[in-house]
Design an enzyme around this catalytic site. Structure first.
Site, PDB file in Angstrom:
ATOM      1  N   PRO A   2      36.911  37.708  40.810  1.00 53.58           N
ATOM      2  CG  PRO A   2      35.316  37.628  42.515  1.00 53.58           C
ATOM      3  CD  PRO A   2      36.379  36.684  41.693  1.00 53.58           C
ATOM      4  CD  GLU A   3      42.049  40.603  38.998  1.00 52.82           C
ATOM      5  OE1 GLU A   3      42.816  41.519  38.653  1.00 52.82           O
ATOM      6  OE2 GLU A   3      42.226  39.576  38.161  1.00 52.82           O
ATOM      7  CE  LYS A  54      42.300  41.736  44.305  1.00 56.25           C
ATOM      8  NZ  LYS A  54      43.249  40.739  44.238  1.00 56.25           N
ATOM      9  NE  ARG A 257      47.558  32.254  42.915  1.00 58.78           N
ATOM     10  CZ  ARG A 257      47.522  31.030  43.292  1.00 58.78           C
ATOM     11  NH1 ARG A 257      48.184  30.237  42.739  1.00 58.78           N
ATOM     12  NH2 ARG A 257      47.344  31.392  44.579  1.00 58.78           N
TER      13      ARG A 257
END
Length: 267
Positions: A2-3, A54, A257
């Site tokens: 979820p962004e 968010k 990341r």
DNA sequence: CGAGGTACCTGACAGC
DNA sequence: TGCTGTCAGGTACCTC
């Protein structure tokens, strides 16, 4: 994952199903995820559901707010009646009982996300650290450019994901926006010329708008209330082997990341 | 102050 | 089969 577009999708669906309904009670299954304070001060009517970055904000008529964050794997599910089976019992963190017998649940596989109850003052404090909303009318190219000028030595991809810089972008959309702008993810901000800054500004806004239209990206754990988004079909570099121009996509590590980029399109 | 690293958490998957 | 290691990643917190 979820962004901004995924959270926006969830908010729109929650608004349809939950806005102007009364939360009669809350059953907390996992107090690490649903703060026990959430169950206090009920019943209360939900008078607004909104997004900031968010985060999801439920405004209650009891002068309090429920602040929810999906982090990686948080899900809301709306269940139409008490007799319906709890399809997602496995990772059930809490049940919100609504007037009329329906309810919605919050499920969290990795237990990173959660829901807390906050006052107006606490809500303001929580959001004071957030950067601007990239889709706001007030977020002009001039606003973006002056933001960039404040961090000349920062690496662009890391900064795009920094919520205090810009609210709502995460690993996927930061990479996709950089591809659109033709910018290598390890570029320092001061090395980016004005034409690429403009391409980045327009690219990231276009990509967010398009992803909202597609109901977000569905990869691994994300699905919104009514099923799956479709933006994953339009990804250019994230978890891709080839970019849209058929070049081979590379994967590097930035701050623990993965970053995918096209060495030929992004210099 | 900014920048970079790490913990949190659990499931999926690869490799032996 | 079943174990181990690695990866996924938003954010708070830490150190330099």
């Amino acid at each position: 994952m979820p962004e901004l577009p995924e959270v926006e999708t969830v908010v729109r669906q929650l608004r349809q199903a939950v806005c102007f309904r009364t939360i009669e009670a809350v059953t907390i299954k996992d107090p690490k995820v649903i703060s026990p304070a959430v169950a206090q001060g009920l019943p209360a009517r939900v008078i607004d559901i909104a997004r900031r970055g968010k985060s999801i904000i439920f405004t209650l008529d009891s002068n309090a707010y429920l602040l929810a964050h999906l982090r990686m794997t948080g899900h809301f599910h709306v269940v139409p009646s008490r007799s319906a089976s709890l399809e997602y019992q496995k990772y059930l963190s809490g049940i919100f009982h609504l007037d009329g017998g329906s309810f919605f649940t919050f499920n969290e596989i990795r237990r990173f996300g959660g829901i807390t109850k906050v006052s107006a003052k606490e809500l303001e404090k929580a959001f004071s650290r957030l950067g601007p909303e990239p889709l706001a009318d007030s977020f002009t190219f001039t606003a973006f450019d002056s933001l960039l000028h404040r961090f000349p030595s920062a690496v662009i991809k890391t900064k795009l994901m920094d919520q205090s810089f810009l609210a709502g972008l995460g690993n996927i959309y930061a990479q996709e926006a950089l591809y659109r702008a033709g910018i290598h993810p390890q570029t320092k901000i001061e090395e980016i010329g004005v034409s690429k800054r403009k391409r980045l500004y327009h690219g990231l806004r276009e990509i967010l708008r398009l992803a909202i239209k597609c109901n977000g990206t569905t990869i691994q754990n994300f699905s919104h209330l009514d099923g799956k988004g479709s933006f994953q079909d339009l990804l250019s570099v994230y978890q891709r082997e080839k970019c849209p121009r058929r070049h081979r996509v590379e994967r590097i590590n930035q701050g623990g990341r993965s970053t995918y980029y096209c060495p030929r399109c992004q210099k």
